[in-house]
Design a protein around this motif. Structure first.
Motif, PDB file in Angstrom:
ATOM      1  N   TYR A  13      -9.342  62.654  19.128  1.00 19.89           N
ATOM      2  CA  TYR A  13     -10.216  61.463  19.553  1.00 19.89           C
ATOM      3  C   TYR A  13     -10.337  60.148  18.621  1.00 19.89           C
ATOM      4  N   SER A  14      -9.859  60.266  17.230  1.00 21.21           N
ATOM      5  CA  SER A  14      -9.869  59.089  16.269  1.00 21.21           C
ATOM      6  C   SER A  14      -8.444  58.493  16.324  1.00 21.21           C
ATOM      7  N   MET A  15      -7.211  59.094  17.000  1.00 27.00           N
ATOM      8  CA  MET A  15      -5.975  58.528  16.849  1.00 27.00           C
ATOM      9  C   MET A  15      -5.502  58.094  18.200  1.00 27.00           C
ATOM     10  N   PRO A  16      -6.059  57.248  19.047  1.00 23.68           N
ATOM     11  CA  PRO A  16      -5.560  56.845  20.306  1.00 23.68           C
ATOM     12  C   PRO A  16      -4.310  56.130  20.250  1.00 23.68           C
ATOM     13  N   ARG A  17      -3.511  56.172  21.231  1.00 29.21           N
ATOM     14  CA  ARG A  17      -2.046  55.787  21.365  1.00 29.21           C
ATOM     15  C   ARG A  17      -1.221  55.817  20.183  1.00 29.21           C
ATOM     16  N   ASP A  18      -1.585  57.089  19.508  1.00 31.91           N
ATOM     17  CA  ASP A  18      -0.780  57.367  18.218  1.00 31.91           C
ATOM     18  C   ASP A  18       0.111  58.780  18.608  1.00 31.91           C
ATOM     19  N   GLU A  19       1.214  58.721  17.915  1.00 31.09           N
ATOM     20  CA  GLU A  19       2.064  59.940  18.212  1.00 31.09           C
ATOM     21  C   GLU A  19       1.376  61.084  17.753  1.00 31.09           C
ATOM     22  N   ALA A  20       0.506  60.929  16.652  1.00 31.52           N
ATOM     23  CA  ALA A  20      -0.266  62.323  16.163  1.00 31.52           C
ATOM     24  C   ALA A  20      -1.297  62.794  16.999  1.00 31.52           C
ATOM     25  N   GLN A  21      -1.698  61.894  18.117  1.00 34.50           N
ATOM     26  CA  GLN A  21      -2.646  62.459  19.127  1.00 34.50           C
ATOM     27  C   GLN A  21      -1.981  63.329  20.174  1.00 34.50           C
ATOM     28  N   LEU A  22      -0.442  62.984  20.637  1.00 30.84           N
ATOM     29  CA  LEU A  22      -0.008  63.996  21.177  1.00 30.84           C
ATOM     30  C   LEU A  22       0.562  65.265  20.467  1.00 30.84           C
ATOM     31  N   CYS A  23       0.696  65.044  19.500  1.00 31.29           N
ATOM     32  CA  CYS A  23       0.984  66.170  18.712  1.00 31.29           C
ATOM     33  C   CYS A  23      -0.439  67.307  18.527  1.00 31.29           C
ATOM     34  N   ALA A  24      -1.415  66.739  18.130  1.00 30.21           N
ATOM     35  CA  ALA A  24      -2.692  67.492  18.312  1.00 30.21           C
ATOM     36  C   ALA A  24      -2.894  68.027  19.619  1.00 30.21           C
ATOM     37  N   ALA A  25      -2.795  67.205  20.605  1.00 22.43           N
ATOM     38  CA  ALA A  25      -2.879  67.920  21.994  1.00 22.43           C
ATOM     39  C   ALA A  25      -2.213  69.051  22.258  1.00 22.43           C
ATOM     40  N   SER A  26      -0.903  68.975  22.095  1.00 22.77           N
ATOM     41  CA  SER A  26       0.015  70.000  21.978  1.00 22.77           C
ATOM     42  C   SER A  26      -0.333  71.187  21.469  1.00 22.77           C
ATOM     43  N   GLU A  27      -0.833  71.191  20.167  1.00 20.46           N
ATOM     44  CA  GLU A  27      -1.228  72.204  19.437  1.00 20.46           C
ATOM     45  C   GLU A  27      -2.472  72.959  20.186  1.00 20.46           C
ATOM     46  N   LEU A  28      -3.387  71.956  20.828  1.00 18.75           N
ATOM     47  CA  LEU A  28      -4.604  72.503  21.286  1.00 18.75           C
ATOM     48  C   LEU A  28      -4.096  73.375  22.657  1.00 18.75           C
ATOM     49  N   TYR A  29      -3.082  72.914  23.389  1.00 18.85           N
ATOM     50  CA  TYR A  29      -2.665  73.766  24.613  1.00 18.85           C
ATOM     51  C   TYR A  29      -2.135  75.115  24.141  1.00 18.85           C
ATOM     52  N   THR A  30      -1.402  74.894  22.968  1.00 21.70           N
ATOM     53  CA  THR A  30      -0.727  76.260  22.531  1.00 21.70           C
ATOM     54  C   THR A  30      -1.981  77.211  22.007  1.00 21.70           C
ATOM     55  N   ARG A  31      -3.214  76.479  21.581  1.00 18.17           N
ATOM     56  CA  ARG A  31      -4.103  77.367  21.249  1.00 18.17           C
ATOM     57  C   ARG A  31      -4.941  77.786  22.428  1.00 18.17           C
ATOM     58  N   GLY A  32      -4.809  77.557  23.605  1.00 17.20           N
ATOM     59  CA  GLY A  32      -5.537  78.003  24.816  1.00 17.20           C
ATOM     60  C   GLY A  32      -6.463  77.051  25.378  1.00 17.20           C
ATOM     61  N   TRP A  33      -6.551  75.795  24.882  1.00 21.76           N
ATOM     62  CA  TRP A  33      -7.150  74.794  25.558  1.00 21.76           C
ATOM     63  C   TRP A  33      -6.741  74.045  26.286  1.00 21.76           C
ATOM     64  N   PHE A  34      -7.409  73.239  27.399  1.00 22.77           N
ATOM     65  CA  PHE A  34      -6.847  72.542  28.478  1.00 22.77           C
ATOM     66  C   PHE A  34      -7.869  71.318  28.591  1.00 22.77           C
ATOM     67  N   TYR A  35      -7.319  70.346  29.172  1.00 25.09           N
ATOM     68  CA  TYR A  35      -8.189  69.084  29.241  1.00 25.09           C
ATOM     69  C   TYR A  35      -8.340  68.875  30.688  1.00 25.09           C
ATOM     70  N   HIS A  36      -9.486  68.416  30.851  1.00 24.00           N
ATOM     71  CA  HIS A  36     -10.253  68.301  32.364  1.00 24.00           C
ATOM     72  C   HIS A  36     -10.035  66.933  32.737  1.00 24.00           C
ATOM     73  N   LYS A  37      -9.326  66.571  33.546  1.00 19.72           N
ATOM     74  CA  LYS A  37      -9.366  64.992  33.737  1.00 19.72           C
ATOM     75  C   LYS A  37     -10.536  64.401  34.402  1.00 19.72           C
ATOM     76  N   GLU A  38     -11.375  64.936  35.216  1.00 19.44           N
ATOM     77  CA  GLU A  38     -12.402  64.530  35.758  1.00 19.44           C
ATOM     78  C   GLU A  38     -13.872  64.207  34.798  1.00 19.44           C
ATOM     79  N   VAL A  39     -13.942  65.337  34.203  1.00 25.21           N
ATOM     80  CA  VAL A  39     -15.076  65.470  33.416  1.00 25.21           C
ATOM     81  C   VAL A  39     -14.625  65.017  31.962  1.00 25.21           C
ATOM     82  N   ARG A  40     -13.484  65.127  31.522  1.00 21.02           N
ATOM     83  CA  ARG A  40     -12.921  64.462  30.473  1.00 21.02           C
ATOM     84  C   ARG A  40     -13.323  65.173  29.285  1.00 21.02           C
ATOM     85  N   VAL A  41     -13.292  66.581  29.390  1.00 19.33           N
ATOM     86  CA  VAL A  41     -13.651  67.331  28.191  1.00 19.33           C
ATOM     87  C   VAL A  41     -12.512  68.539  28.138  1.00 19.33           C
TER      88      VAL A  41
END
Lengths: 622, 412
Positions: free
Chosen positions: A536-564
Motif C-alpha cells: 500500500y505504501s510503495m505504489p509503482r515500485d518493484e517492491a510492490q510487485l514482489c510483495a503482491a507475489s509473496e501474498l499470492y504465495t501465501r494464499g491471498w488474492f486481490y479482488h478487482k471490483e472491491v479492491r481488497v
C-alpha cells in the motif's frame, strides 16, 4: 692721480671692446652673450643684496674662479668680446642709480663720517689697495695687445676691466656731471664708501631700487636675445622649478667654485629664462621682484658659507692648477686676508649706528629697516663662531658636521655629468639638468623638509602609497562591524568577503556502510502485515510487485471490483460452488483499520480476481 | 606504491564507498608495514605526494589510471582529484592510527608535512620560473579542512596539528621560496588556520603566528624600503594590509603585545603600515583623543597599567653587550663615558649598511629606548633621564606606543 689716469684708460679700452663686438650677430652671439650677461647680473645682485664692502672681495673671487672655469666649458675666444658690450650697457644703469643715492649718502655720510674717523679710514685704505691691484693687472695686459696671449689669459683681461670700469667709470661720470673740480671727486668717493659702511637702511632701499632698475631696463634686451633661444613659458610651475634649480645650482657653485666653474653656467640659464615671463605685465614684474628677492637672500646666505669655506682652506689647490700667474695668486690671498678685518670692522660701526637718531621725519620706517639690517648682519658672525666652538667639545656636533659634508659631497659627484650636458641642445639641456638636480637631491636628505615635500606632493605614486597610505575602505573589509571579520575573510587577494560557512559536523551514520540491497528472496522473511505495508505504501515500485507475489504465495488474492485482499478461511467449505462463482465465508483485509475481518455469504466471481504478478527479472530491487 | 595509489584512487572514486572501505585500506597499509613511523613511511608519503602532484598536472594520465572519462576533456585545467584523494588518505591514516596502538597523529603529521615541505622546496628549485604552487596550495587547504575543522579531536591534539602547520609554513616562508609567497599568505591568513591559532587556550599559539608575520615583513622589507612597488609587490602590500586590518579588528591584543618586534621590521617609509599596528589597543580599554581640550593625562585610570610586551626587548641590547653598560650608567652616572661612546655603538658596520639600507641599527635603538623607558620608572633621577634621552631622541626613527612613555613619565 695715477689711479684716475688708469681708470680713464680702462674705460676707453672697454669702449674699444664694445665696438669690436658689434659685428657678431645671430644665434652664435646670442648664445655666447647670455653667459656673461648672467654673470654681470648675478654679480650686481650680490653687491646690492647686502653691504657693498664685504661682498666686493667675494664677488671678485667668484669671477676669478668663473673665468678660470670658462675654457673647460667650451666658450671660444671670440665670445670673450661680449662682456665689454654688456659692461657698456650696465654703465647707464649705474649712472642713473648713483645720483639717487648721492644726495642721501651725502647727508648721512657727513653725520656718520664725523664720528668713527679711524674705522672709515681703515675701510678706505683696504678698498683702494684692492682696486689698484686690479687696475694694475688689467693695465699690464691691455698695454701689450699685439703679443700672443693664451685663451684663458685673454678671457681674464676683458672681464676684469669690464667689472672694474662698471664701478669706477660710473662714479667718474657722475662726478664729472655734478661737479667740475678735481679735488671734489676724492672727497665724494670717501663719503660714498663711509656711507655704505655706516647706514644699513640705505642698503635696503638701494637694493630694491637697483633690482627694479635692472628689471625695467634690462628685460627688453633679454627678451630679444632670449627669444631665439628659449620659448617663453607663462606657467607658474615652470617658474618655480626654474627658480628652485637656480638656487640649488648657485649654492653648489659657491661651495665648490675653486674646483669647477661649470655650476655658474648652469645657474645662469634658469635665471634668464624666468625674465621674459615677467614682462607680461605689472603683476608679473612684481612677482618676479619677489622671486628675485628670494634668490638674492639665498645667494647671500650661501655667500656667508662660502666665506667660511675660504677660511678653512686658505690656499685652494684648484685655483693654483688653473693659472701660474703669481700676481693673481697674491691678489687672491690679499682678498682673503682683508676679509677678516673687514668683517670685524663691520660689527663695530653697526653697534654705533643703532644708537644714532638720524632724524624725526621717518622714525618708524627707519627703525624697521635698521632692525632688519642688524638681524641680517648679526646672523653671520654667530654662525661662524658656533661651529669651531662646538666641534672640539661634543661628538654629536661632529656627527652632524659629517652629515653635512656627506650632503655636500653629493653635488660633487654630479659635476662631471653636468659638464657633459653643456654641449647638448639648449632645451633638452635645461630639462635634463633640472631633472638630474631634483633626482640628486632626494637621497641626500629624505628626512628633511625637502624630502617630506616630495612625499606630500605625491610625485612618486609608490612612495605616497606607502607613506601617506592607501584608502583602507577600498580593501573590502567592513571595519565597523561588531562581528568578527575572520569568518568572512575569503583571501588576501580578493576585495569581496566570503560567505560564512556553517559550522556543522557530519553524523557518523552517514559515513557508515550502507546495508545490502533488497532481493526478491528477502520478501519471504517478512511478516504478512509488512507485506501489506509495502503493497500500500510503495505504489509503482518493484517492491510492490514482489510483495503482491509473496501474498499470492501465501494464499491471498486481490479482488478487482472491491479492491481488497481476500483469502479463504481454513477448514471451511464454500456454500455454493459453480464453475463461475462461489459463495461462502472469506477473510478480508481492511486497510483502514489495518486488520483482517471475516465476511460471510460473500459471492466471489472468478473473473474478478487479479492474476498473480510476475517477479521482475532483475536480481536487485531498485 | 603505484599500484597502491591506483587502488586508493579507485576506492575514492567509488560513489558508494564508506568508512569501512577506507578502514580496510588503511589496515592493508598497516599490514604491509608502511605506517610504522620509520623511513619507509617517509618514503611512502614522499612517492605518494609526487604521484598526486604529477597526476594533477597531467590530466591525461587519469584516463590511463581508470579515472572518470569526462575529465579528459579538461586539458589545460588542473585536476584536483588526486590531490583531494591524497589529503583524504592522510586524514584517514591519522584518524585510524590514533585509535590503534602505534605512532599517534602527533608524531606522524609533522613527518608528512616535512615531506611536503621538502618536495615543495626541491620542486621550486628545479623549475624556477615555471613552478606552479597551486597543487601544493590545494593540498594544504584540503589538509586544513580535514584536520582542523573536525570536532572529534581533542583540544590538545588540535593544538598540535596547528603547531605542525605553523612550523611547516615557517619552513616555507616567502624569503626562501618567493614564487610561493602568494599561496603562502593565503594559507597563513586562512579562516581555518589564523583564527584557530590565535584563539587557543592561554594564547599558546601567539608566538607561532608572530613568527609567521615577521617572516612576511622580512620578505617585503627590501622592496618597501627602496619604494620598488611593481604590480606583484603592490598586490602583496594590499594583501598584507588586509591581514593587518583583520588582526586589528578581531585580535588587537596580538598586535599590542608584539608591536615592538613588528616595528623593528617595518621600513621607515611605510608610515601607514606602522600606524595600523600602533593603533591597536585592548578591546576593554577606553581610548581618549589626545587632541581633546581639558585632557588630564594623570587622571586617566589606564595610565597606571603598564602595557604587555611579549617581544624580547633586551635581546638586541644583550647581543651588542650594551645592557651591562646601561645598568652601570644608571647606578653611577658621574665620570661615565657611556654617552660619548653611545653614538658610535648605534651605527652599523660598513658591510651591514648596504644590506640594511641605513647606517643606524634601528632594532638596537628601539630596544635601547624602550629599555630606558622601562627602567627609568624604577629610578627617580630626572637628570639621568634628560641626559640620556637628549642623546638618544635625535637618532630615534621609530615611534613607540604613547602609553609606554606615559608610564615612564608617571614614574619619574
Amino acid at each position: 692721480m695715477s689711479g684716475l689716469l688708469n681708470s680713464n684708460l680702462n674705460n676707453s679700452a672697454s669702449n674699444l671692446q664694445d665696438s669690436t663686438g658689434r659685428p657678431f650677430t645671430g644665434s652664435f652671439s646670442g648664445q655666447s652673450g647670455s653667459v656673461p650677461g648672467g654673470f654681470h647680473h648675478s654679480g650686481l645682485h650680490n653687491m646690492h643684496g647686502s653691504l657693498n664692502m664685504p661682498n666686493m672681495p667675494g664677488s671678485f673671487s667668484q669671477r676669478n674662479a668663473a673665468m678660470s672655469g670658462l675654457p673647460s666649458s667650451g666658450v671660444q675666444q671670440p665670445g670673450g668680446s661680449m662682456p665689454g658690450r654688456f659692461a657698456s650697457n650696465n654703465l647707464p644703469v649705474g649712472m642713473s642709480q648713483i645720483p639717487h643715492g648721492h644726495s642721501g649718502v651725502g647727508s648721512r655720510g657727513l653725520n656718520v663720517g664725523g664720528g668713527p674717523a679711524f674705522s672709515s679710514s681703515l675701510n678706505i685704505g683696504g678698498t683702494i689697495q684692492g682696486l689698484s691691484s686690479n687696475l694694475g693687472a688689467g693695465g699690464s695686459r691691455n698695454s701689450v695687445p699685439g703679443m700672443s696671449v693664451s685663451p684663458s689669459l685673454g678671457n681674464l683681461g676683458p672681464r676684469i676691466t669690464g667689472s672694474v670700469g662698471n664701478i669706477v667709470g660710473g662714479s667718474n661720470i657722475g662726478r664729472n656731471i655734478s661737479s667740475g673740480g678735481l679735488s671734489v671727486p676724492s672727497i665724494a668717493s670717501r663719503m660714498n664708501l663711509s656711507g655704505n659702511v655706516g647706514s644699513g637702511g640705505l642698503n635696503v632701499q638701494g637694493s630694491s631700487r637697483m633690482m627694479n632698475g635692472i628689471l625695467q631696463q634690462g628685460s627688453p634686451q633679454m627678451l630679444n636675445m632670449m627669444g631665439s633661444l628659449y620659448p617663453t613659458s607663462g606657467g607658474s610651475l615652470s617658474q618655480n622649478q626654474i627658480q628652485g634649480g637656480n638656487n640649488s645650482l648657485g649654492s653648489m657653485g659657491m661651495l665648490h667654485d675653486a674646483s669647477d666653474g661649470a655650476p655658474f653656467d648652469m645657474s645662469d640659464f634658469p635665471q634668464l629664462t624666468g625674465r621674459p615671463s615677467s614682462a607680461g605685465g605689472p603683476q608679473g614684474q612684481y612677482g618676479s621682484l619677489r622671486k628675485q628677492g628670494v634668490g638674492v637672500n639665498t645667494i647671500v646666505q650661501q655667500n656667508q658659507e662660502f666665506s667660511i669655506q675660504n677660511e678653512d682652506f686658505p690656499a685652494l689647490p684648484g685655483y693654483k692648477g688653473n693659472t701660474t700667474d703669481y700676481a693673481m695668486e697674491l691678489h687672491h690671498k690679499e682678498q682673503l686676508h682683508d676679509n677678516v678685518p673687514v668683517m670685524q670692522a663691520q660689527q663695530y660701526p653697526m653697534s654705533r649706528s643703532v644708537g644714532f637718531n638720524l632724524g624725526s621725519n621717518y622714525p618708524p620706517n627707519r627703525q624697521q629697516h635698521q632692525q632688519g639690517a642688524n638681524s641680517v648682519q648679526n646672523a653671520g658672525p654667530p654662525n661662524i663662531g658656533l661651529r669651531p666652538l662646538n666641534s672640539p667639545n661634543q661628538t654629536s656636533s661632529l656627527g652632524s658636521y659629517e652629515q653635512l659634508i656627506q650632503q655636500y659631497q653629493q653635488p660633487q659627484a654630479q659635476n662631471p655629468f653636468r659638464l657633459q650636458q653643456v654641449s647638448s641642445a639648449t632645451q633638452s639641456y635645461r630639462d635634463q639638468s633640472l631633472k638630474s638636480i631634483q633626482g640628486g637631491q632626494t637621497p641626500s636628505d629624505p628626512y628633511g623638509l625637502m624630502g617630506l615635500l616630495g612625499v606630500i606632493r605625491m610625485n612618486d605614486v609608490d612612495l605616497s602609497s606607502l607613506a601617506l597610505g592607501i584608502d583602507l575602505t577600498t580593501l573590502g573589509l567592513n571595519l565597523n562591524s561588531p562581528d568578527n571579520l575572520y569568518k568572512t575573510f575569503g583571501s588576501p587577494w580578493s576585495n569581496e568577503p566570503a560567505k560564512g560557512e556553517p559550522e556543522f559536523h557530519t553524523p557518523a551514520c552517514y559515513s557508515a556502510e550502507q546495508p545490502p540491497p533488497l532481493q526478491p528472496i528477502h520478501f519471504q522473511k517478512f511478516q504478512t502485515p509488512t507485506l501489506f505495508y509495502i503493497f500500500y505504501s510503495m505504489p509503482r515500485d518493484e517492491a510492490q510487485l514482489c510483495a503482491a507475489s509473496e501474498l499470492y504465495t501465501r494464499g491471498w488474492f486481490y479482488h478487482k471490483e472491491v479492491r481488497v485482499w481476500l483469502t479463504r478461511i481454513p477448514n471451511v467449505e464454500p456454500l455454493v460452488k459453480t464453475p463461475h462463482y462461489e459463495r461462502g465465508s472469506y477473510g478480508c483485509f481492511d486497510p483502514n483499520n489495518w486488520e483482517t475481518i471475516r465476511k460471510d455469504n460473500f459471492v466471489l466471481h472468478y473473473d474478478q480476481i487479479e492474476k498473480k504478478p510476475a517477479i521482475p527479472s532483475s536480481q536487485n530491487v531498485r | 606504491v603505484m599500484r597502491l595509489f591506483n587502488d586508493w584512487c579507485h576506492t575514492c572514486d567509488h560513489p558508494s564507498s564508506a568508512d569501512v572501505a577506507y578502514g580496510r585500506f588503511v589496515m592493508h597499509l598497516q599490514q604491509i608495514g608502511v605506517l610504522m613511523g620509520d623511513d619507509i613511511t617517509e618514503r611512502f608519503f614522499h612517492i605518494f605526494t609526487e604521484l598526486a602532484v604529477k597526476h594533477s598536472l597531467v590530466p591525461n594520465q587519469i584516463v590511463a589510471t581508470g579515472g572518470v572519462s569526462q575529465k579528459s576533456s579538461q586539458q589545460l585545467k588542473i585536476s584536483y582529484f588526486p590531490i583531494d584523494s591524497f589529503s583524504k588518505l592522510v586524514a584517514m591514516v591519522l584518524k585510524y592510527s590514533s585509535a590503534e596502538t602505534g605512532p599517534n597523529k602527533c608524531s606522524l603529521l609533522p613527518k608528512i608535512l616535512l615531506v611536503a615541505v621538502r618536495i615543495i622546496q626541491r620542486d621550486s628549485e628545479e623549475k624556477k620560473a615555471s613552478f606552479n604552487p597551486r597543487p601544493y596550495f590545494r593540498l594544504f587547504i584540503s589538509l586544513l579542512y580535514d584536520l582542523i575543522s573536525s570536532d572529534l579531536h581533542s583540544d590538545g591534539a588540535n593544538f598540535q596539528v596547528l603547531i605542525a602547520f605553523a612550523n611547516a609554513f615557517h619552513a616555507l616562508q616567502p624569503l626562501r621560496i618567493p614564487s610561493w609567497s602568494f599561496a603562502w599568505l593565503e594559507l597563513v591568513s586562512h579562516r581555518t588556520f589564523m583564527p584557530s591559532l590565535l584563539m587557543c587556550d592561554s594564547r599558546k599559539g601567539w608566538p607561532f603566528f608572530q613568527r609567521l608575520i615577521l617572516d612576511l615583513f622580512k620578505f617585503m622589507e627590501p622592496y618597501l624600503r627602496n619604494v620598488e612597488l611593481g604590480e606583484p609587490m603592490c598586490l602583496m602590500y594590499k594583501g598584507t594590509m588586509r591581514v593587518l586590518l583583520i588582526l586589528l579588528h578581531d585580535f588587537p591584543e596580538f598586535l599590542c603585545n608584539y608591536h615592538f618586534s613588528f616595528c623593528d621590521m617595518i621600513p621607515s617609509s611605510c608610515i601607514q603600515m606602522r600606524n595600523v599596528i600602533l593603533d591597536a589597543h585592548p578591546q576593554d580599554m577606553r581610548v581618549v583623543d589626545p587632541a581633546s581640550p581639558n585632557l588630564k593625562i594623570d587622571l586617566l585610570p589606564e595610565i597606571s597599567m603598564a602595557p604587555q610586551i611579549m617581544s624580547d626587548v633586551e635581546g638586541a641590547l644583550k647581543s651588542k653587550l650594551m645592557k651591562t653598560e646601561v645598568d652601570e650608567y644608571f647606578k653611577k652616572s658621574e665620570g661615565s663615558l657611556f654617552l660619548s661612546d653611545l653614538k658610535q655603538k648605534l651605527l652599523l658596520p660598513q658591510n651591514e649598511t648596504s644590506v640594511a639600507g641605513t647606517r643606524y641599527n634601528v632594532p638596537l635603538i628601539n630596544s635601547l629606548v624602550l629599555y630606558v623607558g622601562i627602567q627609568v620608572s624604577l629610578i627617580l633621577s630626572c637628570s639621568i633621564l634628560s641626559d640620556l634621552l637628549s642623546a638618544i631622541l635625535p637618532l630615534t626613527l621609530c615611534m613607540h606606543k604613547c602609553s609606554g612613555f606615559a608610564t615612564a613619565t608617571n614614574g619619574v
